[in-house]
Design a protein around this motif. Structure first.
Motif, PDB file in Angstrom:
ATOM      1  N   ALA A   2      45.009  89.644  56.331  1.00  0.00           N
ATOM      2  CA  ALA A   2      46.161  88.889  55.827  1.00  0.00           C
ATOM      3  C   ALA A   2      46.812  88.089  56.946  1.00  0.00           C
ATOM      4  O   ALA A   2      47.176  86.923  56.769  1.00  0.00           O
ATOM      5  N   ARG A   3      46.967  88.726  58.093  1.00  0.00           N
ATOM      6  CA  ARG A   3      47.555  88.015  59.243  1.00  0.00           C
ATOM      7  C   ARG A   3      46.638  86.886  59.701  1.00  0.00           C
ATOM      8  O   ARG A   3      47.095  85.790  60.029  1.00  0.00           O
ATOM      9  N   PHE A   4      45.339  87.185  59.728  1.00  0.00           N
ATOM     10  CA  PHE A   4      44.358  86.189  60.161  1.00  0.00           C
ATOM     11  C   PHE A   4      44.341  84.997  59.213  1.00  0.00           C
ATOM     12  O   PHE A   4      44.172  83.845  59.633  1.00  0.00           O
ATOM     13  N   ASN A   5      44.549  85.261  57.936  1.00  0.00           N
ATOM     14  CA  ASN A   5      44.454  84.238  56.902  1.00  0.00           C
ATOM     15  C   ASN A   5      45.706  83.378  56.809  1.00  0.00           C
ATOM     16  O   ASN A   5      45.663  82.246  56.332  1.00  0.00           O
ATOM     17  N   ALA A   6      46.829  83.922  57.253  1.00  0.00           N
ATOM     18  CA  ALA A   6      48.119  83.268  57.039  1.00  0.00           C
ATOM     19  C   ALA A   6      48.301  82.037  57.923  1.00  0.00           C
ATOM     20  O   ALA A   6      47.840  81.981  59.054  1.00  0.00           O
ATOM     21  N   SER A   7      49.020  81.057  57.384  1.00  0.00           N
ATOM     22  CA  SER A   7      49.340  79.845  58.147  1.00  0.00           C
ATOM     23  C   SER A   7      50.838  79.570  58.183  1.00  0.00           C
ATOM     24  O   SER A   7      51.269  78.544  58.711  1.00  0.00           O
ATOM     25  N   ILE A   8      51.638  80.484  57.615  1.00  0.00           N
ATOM     26  CA  ILE A   8      53.072  80.254  57.503  1.00  0.00           C
ATOM     27  C   ILE A   8      53.734  80.041  58.855  1.00  0.00           C
ATOM     28  O   ILE A   8      54.725  79.315  58.966  1.00  0.00           O
ATOM     29  N   ALA A   9      53.159  80.625  59.906  1.00  0.00           N
ATOM     30  CA  ALA A   9      53.777  80.515  61.226  1.00  0.00           C
ATOM     31  C   ALA A   9      53.833  79.070  61.706  1.00  0.00           C
ATOM     32  O   ALA A   9      54.721  78.696  62.473  1.00  0.00           O
ATOM     33  N   PHE A  10      52.868  78.248  61.246  1.00  0.00           N
ATOM     34  CA  PHE A  10      52.892  76.852  61.706  1.00  0.00           C
ATOM     35  C   PHE A  10      53.079  75.848  60.568  1.00  0.00           C
ATOM     36  O   PHE A  10      53.663  74.786  60.775  1.00  0.00           O
ATOM     37  N   ASP A  11      52.620  76.169  59.342  1.00  0.00           N
ATOM     38  CA  ASP A  11      52.764  75.145  58.310  1.00  0.00           C
ATOM     39  C   ASP A  11      54.168  75.103  57.698  1.00  0.00           C
ATOM     40  O   ASP A  11      54.456  74.253  56.856  1.00  0.00           O
ATOM     41  N   ILE A  12      55.072  75.980  58.177  1.00  0.00           N
ATOM     42  CA  ILE A  12      56.469  75.848  57.776  1.00  0.00           C
ATOM     43  C   ILE A  12      57.047  74.513  58.261  1.00  0.00           C
ATOM     44  O   ILE A  12      58.051  74.028  57.741  1.00  0.00           O
ATOM     45  N   GLU A  13      56.365  73.916  59.235  1.00  0.00           N
ATOM     46  CA  GLU A  13      56.720  72.564  59.699  1.00  0.00           C
ATOM     47  C   GLU A  13      56.733  71.566  58.530  1.00  0.00           C
ATOM     48  O   GLU A  13      57.442  70.561  58.552  1.00  0.00           O
ATOM     49  N   LEU A  14      55.961  71.874  57.492  1.00  0.00           N
ATOM     50  CA  LEU A  14      55.808  70.953  56.374  1.00  0.00           C
ATOM     51  C   LEU A  14      56.819  71.182  55.248  1.00  0.00           C
ATOM     52  O   LEU A  14      56.731  70.533  54.209  1.00  0.00           O
ATOM     53  N   ILE A  15      57.768  72.106  55.424  1.00  0.00           N
ATOM     54  CA  ILE A  15      58.588  72.528  54.295  1.00  0.00           C
ATOM     55  C   ILE A  15      59.333  71.378  53.625  1.00  0.00           C
ATOM     56  O   ILE A  15      59.344  71.263  52.385  1.00  0.00           O
ATOM     57  N   ASP A  16      59.962  70.511  54.388  1.00  0.00           N
ATOM     58  CA  ASP A  16      60.696  69.401  53.765  1.00  0.00           C
ATOM     59  C   ASP A  16      59.762  68.504  52.976  1.00  0.00           C
ATOM     60  O   ASP A  16      60.102  68.015  51.893  1.00  0.00           O
ATOM     61  N   HIS A  17      58.584  68.282  53.517  1.00  0.00           N
ATOM     62  CA  HIS A  17      57.614  67.420  52.847  1.00  0.00           C
ATOM     63  C   HIS A  17      57.040  68.116  51.622  1.00  0.00           C
ATOM     64  O   HIS A  17      56.765  67.467  50.598  1.00  0.00           O
ATOM     65  N   ASP A  18      56.861  69.442  51.708  1.00  0.00           N
ATOM     66  CA  ASP A  18      56.381  70.184  50.556  1.00  0.00           C
ATOM     67  C   ASP A  18      57.396  70.120  49.418  1.00  0.00           C
ATOM     68  O   ASP A  18      57.031  69.937  48.249  1.00  0.00           O
ATOM     69  N   LEU A  19      58.657  70.259  49.760  1.00  0.00           N
ATOM     70  CA  LEU A  19      59.712  70.183  48.749  1.00  0.00           C
ATOM     71  C   LEU A  19      59.790  68.792  48.128  1.00  0.00           C
ATOM     72  O   LEU A  19      59.911  68.647  46.903  1.00  0.00           O
ATOM     73  N   THR A  20      59.683  67.773  48.970  1.00  0.00           N
ATOM     74  CA  THR A  20      59.728  66.395  48.465  1.00  0.00           C
ATOM     75  C   THR A  20      58.551  66.116  47.542  1.00  0.00           C
ATOM     76  O   THR A  20      58.713  65.518  46.462  1.00  0.00           O
ATOM     77  N   GLY A  21      57.367  66.543  47.961  1.00  0.00           N
ATOM     78  CA  GLY A  21      56.184  66.349  47.123  1.00  0.00           C
ATOM     79  C   GLY A  21      56.276  67.125  45.821  1.00  0.00           C
ATOM     80  O   GLY A  21      55.866  66.633  44.754  1.00  0.00           O
ATOM     81  N   SER A  22      56.819  68.335  45.871  1.00  0.00           N
ATOM     82  CA  SER A  22      56.953  69.158  44.666  1.00  0.00           C
ATOM     83  C   SER A  22      57.957  68.559  43.689  1.00  0.00           C
ATOM     84  O   SER A  22      57.765  68.607  42.467  1.00  0.00           O
ATOM     85  N   ILE A  23      59.026  67.987  44.224  1.00  0.00           N
ATOM     86  CA  ILE A  23      60.012  67.325  43.358  1.00  0.00           C
ATOM     87  C   ILE A  23      59.368  66.151  42.625  1.00  0.00           C
ATOM     88  O   ILE A  23      59.551  65.968  41.411  1.00  0.00           O
ATOM     89  N   ALA A  24      58.597  65.355  43.347  1.00  0.00           N
ATOM     90  CA  ALA A  24      57.913  64.222  42.722  1.00  0.00           C
ATOM     91  C   ALA A  24      56.929  64.707  41.661  1.00  0.00           C
ATOM     92  O   ALA A  24      56.807  64.108  40.580  1.00  0.00           O
ATOM     93  N   HIS A  25      56.215  65.796  41.960  1.00  0.00           N
ATOM     94  CA  HIS A  25      55.254  66.335  41.001  1.00  0.00           C
ATOM     95  C   HIS A  25      55.973  66.819  39.749  1.00  0.00           C
ATOM     96  O   HIS A  25      55.519  66.550  38.617  1.00  0.00           O
ATOM     97  N   ALA A  26      57.088  67.503  39.931  1.00  0.00           N
ATOM     98  CA  ALA A  26      57.862  67.979  38.778  1.00  0.00           C
ATOM     99  C   ALA A  26      58.360  66.807  37.935  1.00  0.00           C
ATOM    100  O   ALA A  26      58.303  66.837  36.686  1.00  0.00           O
TER     101      ALA A  26
END
Length: 461
Positions: free
Chosen positions: A20-44
């Motif tokens: 699980a630790r090896f598979n996880a990317s949250i430690a670095f892809d949290i950098e994308l959070i604002d963009h993930d939220l923006t993209g999700s809003i557009a998708h919704a």
């Protein structure tokens, strides 16, 4: 026991904690959070626009996503490794906020096209910031050039004294390198700004989505025409790292020159205290740490480019977990370029002081005016190759006699060739040597003055 994931109905047990630790990317892809939220809003919003979900549910989803954004920026949303990645973390928190409606957000979307969209939104923003930093660097270079139009500096080939230059002309070379960097990033940005959203996992979706609608909401210029290509393409990231590597090449070359110029052997610049450090045991030293670090960090960006190429070279279509490895190198490449551009701009603006007298003494104490002697004879009808060989002999005998060309008497000049006259001394003075090179793009003061004017116009566009 690790919590079961979204796909766990296919599995009977949870991931091994180490996996699980090896598979996880949250430690670095949290950098994308604002963009993930923006993209999700557009998708919704697209899901509502096409009637896939009711508008009342769209409003709940958008409000929930904006609440997550607020929580994150206030330090209240800090997903850990159990979230695996930022995309699951956001979805999980959204369900906590709005209930089962939150589970509808992922309708007609895969993590594959989601992460591709987030990464492009991130890189598009970063490219804009880096291009502005390049403009800031160019402005500082122009300011120094404008104040040193007639300051002379030795020019080198093979790191041997070649011909004197206007210091402004020398600095303008780096301006033009930076201009190419700025233009190159603009080209890359056009290929970054294509939306993969709606490509699904690899084959599109059965839902009646409108990909062009989300692309418009997110200000993409176009959409990927092939869903396989949309989720698996990382050319844009490779292109960016290529452009970033060239930026670092240019910064590293300038760094190397500054390091040489600051040495006792050259002594062309003085390092100011705000951008230099001392030695732990040698009190007399002032070290050029900024250009040395820039020079050192250059290999780091090169490494990220090589890593990205190796990641991509053998991947079959479409998405593979290998692509999780694109982010750390990309993020670090962006951050390294930005920090180096900032440091170099500060160093040039407030950390260096050129020493005009030392520079003037340097250009007056060598044979870098030898070509001008040959040109002098050629302008008076002597074939250039004949003049070249004659001057070579003059240099050889002058070195043996411990003289410079300016020290030869008129009689000695005329013994070498009757075409020499009193004006030879003016012709080989460093200032005239530089001034005379008035061909387009040359170091002549008239050309450099116009080049600065033209460069100012480029920076303002």
């Amino acid at each position: 026991m690790t919590e079961k994931k979204t796909w766990s109905q296919r599995f009977e047990s949870a991931l091994n904690p180490a996996i699980a630790r090896f598979n996880a990317s949250i430690a670095f892809d949290i950098e994308l959070i604002d963009h993930d939220l923006t993209g999700s809003i557009a998708h919704a919003q697209m899901l509502g626009h096409t009637g896939i979900i009711p508008h009342t549910e769209v409003e709940q989803l958008v409000a929930g996503l904006e609440k997550i954004r607020q929580e994150y920026h206030q330090g209240e949303f800090n997903p850990g490794i159990e979230a695996e990645d930022i995309h699951f973390a956001v979805e999980h928190r959204l369900v906590e906020i709005v209930g089962d409606v939150g589970k509808k957000l992922h309708t007609a979307r895969s993590r594959n096209d989601q992460v591709g969209t987030d990464t492009r939104l991130y890189l598009r923003e970063q490219i804009q910031q880096i291009r502005q930093q390049l403009k800031d660097l160019q402005t500082v270079l122009l300011d120094i050039a404008e104040n040193n139009l007639e300051t002379l500096i030795p020019g080198y080939t093979h790191l041997q004294r070649a011909q004197p230059l206007s210091l402004a002309h020398h600095l303008l070379a780096y301006f033009h390198m930076s201009q190419r960097d700025w233009e190159r990033l603009g080209d890359v940005s056009r290929r970054v700004n294509i939306s993969p959203l709606g490509s699904g996992a690899l084959a599109g979706t059965t839902f009646p989505i409108d990909r062009h609608y989300t692309a418009k909401l997110l200000e993409f210029d176009d959409v990927y025409a092939n869903s396989l290509d949309g989720v698996s393409d990382r050319d844009f990231a490779i292109e960016f790292l290529c452009a970033a590597s060239l930026i670092m090449v240019h910064l590293s070359r300038l760094s190397e020159e500054i390091i040489l110029w600051a040495s006792e052997e050259f002594g062309f610049v003085t390092l100011k205290d705000s951008c230099a450090t001392g030695s732990s045991i040698m009190p007399q030293k002032k070290n050029p740490d900024v250009p040395e670090l820039v020079r050192g960090k250059t290999g780091r960006v090169f490494g990220h480019l090589q890593a990205m190429l190796v990641i991509m070279k053998g991947l079959p279509l479409a998405y593979n977990k290998d692509l999780q490895e694109d982010k750390e190198g990309l993020f670090d490449g962006v951050n390294t370029v930005k920090s180096c551009l900032q440091a170099m701009t500060i160093l040039l603006q407030e950390g260096l002081e050129f020493r005009p007298q030392r520079l003037a003494a340097a250009v007056a104490a060598d044979f870098s005016n030898a070509t001008d002697v040959a040109d002098y004879l050629a302008a008076r009808g002597v074939p250039f190759r004949e003049a070249y060989n004659l001057v070579g002999k003059v240099v050889k005998t002058s070195i043996a006699a411990g003289k410079l060309l300016k020290d030869l008497t008129l009689s000695e000049w005329q013994q070498l060739h009757p075409a020499f006259a009193e004006d030879i001394y003016e012709a080989i003075s460093p200032h005239q040597v530089v001034s005379a090179r008035n061909s387009y793009g040359g170091t002549g003061f008239t050309q450099v003055r116009q080049a600065i004017i033209d460069a100012r116009k480029q920076v303002s566009t």
